[in-house]
Design a protein around this motif. Structure first.
Motif, PDB file in Angstrom:
ATOM      1  N   ASP A 112     -53.139 -13.279  21.166  1.00  0.00           N
ATOM      2  CA  ASP A 112     -51.791 -12.927  20.914  1.00  0.00           C
ATOM      3  C   ASP A 112     -51.359 -12.417  19.511  1.00  0.00           C
ATOM      4  OD1 ASP A 112     -51.259 -14.058  23.440  1.00  0.00           O
ATOM      5  OD2 ASP A 112     -50.598 -16.038  22.540  1.00  0.00           O
ATOM      6  N   PHE A 113     -50.401 -11.491  19.758  1.00  0.00           N
ATOM      7  CA  PHE A 113     -49.717 -11.035  18.353  1.00  0.00           C
ATOM      8  C   PHE A 113     -49.065 -12.055  17.814  1.00  0.00           C
ATOM      9  CE2 PHE A 113     -46.462  -9.388  15.733  1.00  0.00           C
ATOM     10  CZ  PHE A 113     -47.199  -8.516  14.862  1.00  0.00           C
ATOM     11  N   GLY A 114     -49.147 -12.297  16.515  1.00  0.00           N
ATOM     12  CA  GLY A 114     -48.532 -13.516  15.841  1.00  0.00           C
ATOM     13  C   GLY A 114     -48.968 -14.734  15.624  1.00  0.00           C
ATOM     14  N   TYR A 115     -50.342 -14.725  16.412  1.00  0.00           N
ATOM     15  CA  TYR A 115     -51.153 -16.070  16.400  1.00  0.00           C
ATOM     16  C   TYR A 115     -51.379 -16.699  14.998  1.00  0.00           C
ATOM     17  CZ  TYR A 115     -55.273 -19.090  16.846  1.00  0.00           C
ATOM     18  OH  TYR A 115     -55.925 -20.049  16.931  1.00  0.00           O
ATOM     19  N   LEU A 116     -51.118 -17.852  14.865  1.00  0.00           N
ATOM     20  CA  LEU A 116     -51.604 -18.601  13.611  1.00  0.00           C
ATOM     21  C   LEU A 116     -52.680 -19.752  14.138  1.00  0.00           C
ATOM     22  CD1 LEU A 116     -51.237 -19.258  10.705  1.00  0.00           C
ATOM     23  CD2 LEU A 116     -49.485 -20.699  11.278  1.00  0.00           C
ATOM     24  N   ASN A 117     -53.746 -19.713  13.338  1.00  0.00           N
ATOM     25  CA  ASN A 117     -54.786 -20.672  13.895  1.00  0.00           C
ATOM     26  C   ASN A 117     -54.426 -22.153  13.036  1.00  0.00           C
ATOM     27  OD1 ASN A 117     -57.045 -22.327  14.167  1.00  0.00           O
ATOM     28  ND2 ASN A 117     -58.282 -21.052  12.739  1.00  0.00           N
ATOM     29  N   VAL A 118     -53.765 -22.964  13.973  1.00  0.00           N
ATOM     30  CA  VAL A 118     -53.444 -24.257  13.420  1.00  0.00           C
ATOM     31  C   VAL A 118     -54.475 -25.288  14.294  1.00  0.00           C
ATOM     32  CG1 VAL A 118     -51.528 -25.777  13.445  1.00  0.00           C
ATOM     33  CG2 VAL A 118     -51.151 -23.418  13.604  1.00  0.00           C
ATOM     34  N   PRO A 119     -55.181 -25.761  13.241  1.00  0.00           N
ATOM     35  CA  PRO A 119     -56.304 -26.932  13.720  1.00  0.00           C
ATOM     36  C   PRO A 119     -55.437 -28.115  14.451  1.00  0.00           C
ATOM     37  CG  PRO A 119     -56.968 -25.966  11.695  1.00  0.00           C
ATOM     38  CD  PRO A 119     -55.401 -25.495  12.096  1.00  0.00           C
ATOM     39  N   ALA A 120     -56.245 -28.487  15.564  1.00  0.00           N
ATOM     40  CA  ALA A 120     -55.337 -29.589  15.954  1.00  0.00           C
ATOM     41  C   ALA A 120     -56.040 -30.750  15.174  1.00  0.00           C
ATOM     42  CB  ALA A 120     -56.347 -29.933  17.493  1.00  0.00           C
ATOM     43  N   PRO A 121     -54.951 -31.662  14.895  1.00  0.00           N
ATOM     44  CA  PRO A 121     -55.092 -32.973  14.081  1.00  0.00           C
ATOM     45  C   PRO A 121     -56.226 -33.928  14.784  1.00  0.00           C
ATOM     46  CG  PRO A 121     -53.186 -33.243  15.426  1.00  0.00           C
ATOM     47  CD  PRO A 121     -53.566 -31.982  15.331  1.00  0.00           C
ATOM     48  N   LYS A 122     -56.842 -34.515  13.836  1.00  0.00           N
ATOM     49  CA  LYS A 122     -57.931 -35.627  14.287  1.00  0.00           C
ATOM     50  C   LYS A 122     -57.198 -36.815  14.629  1.00  0.00           C
ATOM     51  CE  LYS A 122     -61.597 -32.894  13.805  1.00  0.00           C
ATOM     52  NZ  LYS A 122     -62.302 -32.302  15.014  1.00  0.00           N
ATOM     53  N   GLN A 123     -57.796 -37.535  15.641  1.00  0.00           N
ATOM     54  CA  GLN A 123     -57.243 -38.612  15.852  1.00  0.00           C
ATOM     55  C   GLN A 123     -56.959 -39.586  14.694  1.00  0.00           C
ATOM     56  OE1 GLN A 123     -59.260 -41.583  18.513  1.00  0.00           O
ATOM     57  NE2 GLN A 123     -57.276 -41.773  19.628  1.00  0.00           N
ATOM     58  N   ASP A 124     -55.890 -40.070  14.417  1.00  0.00           N
ATOM     59  CA  ASP A 124     -55.660 -41.264  13.295  1.00  0.00           C
ATOM     60  C   ASP A 124     -54.644 -42.295  13.718  1.00  0.00           C
ATOM     61  OD1 ASP A 124     -55.233 -42.305  10.744  1.00  0.00           O
ATOM     62  OD2 ASP A 124     -55.245 -40.531   9.489  1.00  0.00           O
ATOM     63  N   ILE A 125     -55.449 -43.565  14.078  1.00  0.00           N
ATOM     64  CA  ILE A 125     -54.786 -44.424  14.756  1.00  0.00           C
ATOM     65  C   ILE A 125     -53.784 -45.211  13.718  1.00  0.00           C
ATOM     66  CG2 ILE A 125     -54.766 -46.658  15.760  1.00  0.00           C
ATOM     67  CD1 ILE A 125     -55.418 -44.388  17.814  1.00  0.00           C
ATOM     68  N   ALA A 126     -54.472 -45.352  12.365  1.00  0.00           N
ATOM     69  CA  ALA A 126     -53.802 -45.863  11.367  1.00  0.00           C
ATOM     70  C   ALA A 126     -52.561 -45.261  10.801  1.00  0.00           C
ATOM     71  CB  ALA A 126     -54.730 -46.287  10.028  1.00  0.00           C
ATOM     72  N   GLN A 127     -52.653 -43.803  10.860  1.00  0.00           N
ATOM     73  CA  GLN A 127     -51.612 -43.085  10.342  1.00  0.00           C
ATOM     74  C   GLN A 127     -50.475 -43.163  11.381  1.00  0.00           C
ATOM     75  OE1 GLN A 127     -50.901 -41.825   7.395  1.00  0.00           O
ATOM     76  NE2 GLN A 127     -49.217 -40.609   7.965  1.00  0.00           N
ATOM     77  N   ALA A 128     -50.789 -42.941  12.384  1.00  0.00           N
ATOM     78  CA  ALA A 128     -49.925 -43.063  13.715  1.00  0.00           C
ATOM     79  C   ALA A 128     -48.858 -44.409  13.596  1.00  0.00           C
ATOM     80  CB  ALA A 128     -50.699 -42.953  15.097  1.00  0.00           C
ATOM     81  N   LYS A 129     -49.792 -45.551  13.684  1.00  0.00           N
ATOM     82  CA  LYS A 129     -49.111 -46.753  13.422  1.00  0.00           C
ATOM     83  C   LYS A 129     -48.142 -46.817  12.244  1.00  0.00           C
ATOM     84  CE  LYS A 129     -52.378 -49.687  15.896  1.00  0.00           C
ATOM     85  NZ  LYS A 129     -53.283 -51.028  15.940  1.00  0.00           N
ATOM     86  N   ALA A 130     -48.564 -46.198  11.076  1.00  0.00           N
ATOM     87  CA  ALA A 130     -47.752 -46.354   9.897  1.00  0.00           C
ATOM     88  C   ALA A 130     -46.596 -45.659   9.867  1.00  0.00           C
ATOM     89  CB  ALA A 130     -48.471 -45.838   8.599  1.00  0.00           C
ATOM     90  N   LEU A 131     -46.548 -44.358  10.868  1.00  0.00           N
ATOM     91  CA  LEU A 131     -45.420 -43.493  11.099  1.00  0.00           C
ATOM     92  C   LEU A 131     -44.331 -44.185  11.924  1.00  0.00           C
ATOM     93  CD1 LEU A 131     -46.828 -40.057  11.402  1.00  0.00           C
ATOM     94  CD2 LEU A 131     -45.257 -40.579   9.778  1.00  0.00           C
ATOM     95  N   LEU A 132     -44.982 -45.037  12.905  1.00  0.00           N
ATOM     96  CA  LEU A 132     -43.951 -45.502  13.842  1.00  0.00           C
ATOM     97  C   LEU A 132     -43.260 -46.703  13.147  1.00  0.00           C
ATOM     98  CD1 LEU A 132     -45.871 -46.305  17.283  1.00  0.00           C
ATOM     99  CD2 LEU A 132     -44.268 -44.710  16.695  1.00  0.00           C
ATOM    100  N   LYS A 133     -43.924 -47.441  12.278  1.00  0.00           N
ATOM    101  CA  LYS A 133     -43.552 -48.635  11.240  1.00  0.00           C
ATOM    102  C   LYS A 133     -42.283 -47.813  10.548  1.00  0.00           C
ATOM    103  CE  LYS A 133     -44.394 -52.314   8.232  1.00  0.00           C
ATOM    104  NZ  LYS A 133     -45.570 -52.978   7.661  1.00  0.00           N
ATOM    105  N   GLU A 134     -42.769 -46.908   9.865  1.00  0.00           N
ATOM    106  CA  GLU A 134     -41.607 -46.232   9.044  1.00  0.00           C
ATOM    107  C   GLU A 134     -40.284 -45.773   9.911  1.00  0.00           C
ATOM    108  OE1 GLU A 134     -41.419 -41.997   6.605  1.00  0.00           O
ATOM    109  OE2 GLU A 134     -43.459 -42.827   6.777  1.00  0.00           O
TER     110      GLU A 134
END
Length: 498
Positions: free
Chosen positions: A314-336
């Motif tokens: 696609d014109f305008g495509y930006l390669n945005v890598p998928a985030p790696k699974q991070d359970i600890a960070q996900a839990k921290a965000l939910l707590k916040e």
């Protein structure tokens, strides 16, 4: 006596000719994962694969994806907000109506009419007015500069339909018994059973090589492959990834893979509903997901994890890598965000994409690891498409989107991110501003920068969660000449049966 012999000889020649004609008649049967639900090209709630072959657009794409004349022989920009299209003359719909400027105006106006609630209006919303300036000439006025206007005229919803027929039978009947000017006519349409198409002998590009094409919905994956191996079908659209090894090096079978040629699978989120109105919660959901495991184990490598809806082509495509699974960070965000004990949400996913139901089950397990209970429902595709198009889906839902309509990031972003669009559950004023700017910016470099900025905002705020881009997987009998395309079309006019 001699007359009788001549008569018999003439009859023999006639019969031989007729039998020869029948022997040369060609047929093709195609198996697909899902049934067509309706055939009105302006109001699609599914892929355009079938209607591509029944209706024409003013602009076409060749095999290399370059734009070329279709019903329009030429087009040009008159000024910043006006495009002129000169139409091919003497083309008719299969019911005899002329394909002219009045038909083009009628076809586009019915999509743009807010009362009709066209689900794909997003693609041509920049059009302000369509004016007939000659029997075979139209001028399309946009509400601002739109450099993509010719591209928008190359696919849905910009198919041209016969005004008199549509007006006479009404939208519902037209969706059941469509009439176009394309390479094929619809001979029979039985939802959940088959669509039978007949070659249009008066097609303006010439009569198609294949006389009859039958499209069969075969939802069960192994059923599609069995039908191919037994000769019941000659082409399979949507080969299940886990059965690819069984097809490799199989005599008489050709496997076709288009890397990144499929749709981008994502999780839609109803941003207005708590707790999904909080960007920290949405990002936590994204971080809980193991995209690498989905694509490796469930898609068997036929998918690429991503964090953008646009594709590399696609014109305008930006390669945005998928985030790696991070359970600890996900839990921290939910707590916040105040959800340290998690929460419950409803989740819908169809059996429509490669291993999509299995991926949905894996998503449920991954979300459970951060305390989020996803109540999974797997509805029938025909039901699901109606729910999504009307906003009646669950607060989290799996859907696929693509940019095959324009091969531009605009098609992958605007319809599902701009507030108020039929398929969008996002409401973000800052994103709306950027999306609007991207559609009115003519300078290519500036426009590309805006599109990339939009993708960065999506990565940061996760108004929806991109998962992975599918490969397109097809299989066909070796007596069928077929090649997968980047725009995911199956153009019957180009196919051959040996």
């Amino acid at each position: 006596m001699k007359l009788s012999v001549l008569k018999r000889a003439s009859l023999a020649v006639l019969v031989t000719g007729l039998l020869s004609g029948y022997a040369q008649a060609t047929a093709l049967t195609i198996a697909q994962p899902a049934s067509a639900t309706a055939m009105d090209p302006g109001f699609l709630k599914e892929a355009a694969t079938l209607v591509d072959n029944v209706f024409d657009t003013m602009v076409l794409r060749d095999a290399s994806m370059a734009l070329k004349p279709g019903l329009a022989t030429s087009w040009k920009a008159i000024d910043d907000t006006t495009w002129q299209f000169d139409l091919r003359q003497d083309v008719k719909f299969t019911n005899g109506e002329p394909v002219n400027a009045a038909a083009v105006k009628f076809s586009l106006d019915r999509i743009l009419d807010p009362a009709n609630k066209a689900p794909t209006i997003s693609y041509i919303r920049t059009i302000k007015a369509v004016n007939v300036t000659g029997e075979y000439q139209v001028q399309i006025h946009t509400d601002g500069p739109d450099p993509l206007l010719p591209t928008r005229m190359s696919r849905y919803p910009a198919y041209i339909v016969p005004p008199a027929y549509v007006s006479k039978v009404g939208a519902a009947e037209f969706a059941r018994k469509p009439v176009g000017s394309g390479a094929y006519t619809v001979k029979e349409f039985i939802p959940d059973e088959r669509v039978v198409m007949q070659a249009n002998g008066n097609y303006w590009r010439g009569k198609p090589a294949i006389d009859t094409v039958t499209w069969r919905p075969v939802p069960e994956a192994t059923g599609r492959i069995t039908a191919l191996l037994t000769g019941e079908v000659q082409l399979v659209d949507g080969v299940p990834a886990d059965l690819v090894p069984a097809l490799k090096n199989k005599p008489g079978v050709k496997l076709e893979q288009v890397k990144g040629g499929g749709l981008t699978i994502y999780l839609g989120l109803k941003n207005a509903q708590k707790p999904l109105d909080d960007a920290r919660v949405r990002k936590a959901l994204s971080l809980a997901l193991n995209r690498d495991a989905y694509t490796k184990n469930l898609l068997h490598g036929f998918g690429t994890p991503t964090c953008t809806m646009a594709r590399p082509a696609d014109f305008g495509y930006l390669n945005v890598p998928a985030p790696k699974q991070d359970i600890a960070q996900a839990k921290a965000l939910l707590k916040e965000a105040g959800y340290q004990d998690g929460f419950t949400l409803k989740f819908q996913a169809p059996r429509r994409y490669i291993a999509s139901a299995e991926v949905a089950q894996a998503i449920v397990q991954d979300l459970a690891a951060i305390g989020v209970k996803a109540q999974l429902e797997v509805p029938e595709w025909s039901v699901y498409t109606q729910q999504v198009a009307s906003g009646k889906q669950a607060e989290m839902y799996m859907l696929a989107w693509g940019s095959t309509q324009t091969l531009d990031a605009d098609a992958a972003l605007y319809p599902i991110l701009h507030s108020g669009e039929p398929y969008s559950t996002v409401s973000n004023p800052a994103l709306d501003t950027l999306l609007n700017e991207s559609r009115s910016t003519v300078d290519a470099a500036k426009r590309e920068a805006i599109l990339k900025n939009i993708q960065q905002v999506v990565e940061k705020e996760q108004p929806l969660i991109p998962l992975y881009q599918e490969d397109s997987l097809y299989a066909n009998s070796d007596n069928v000449t077929f090649s997968g395309r980047a725009d995911a079309r199956i153009p019957l006019f180009d196919l051959r049966v040996k």
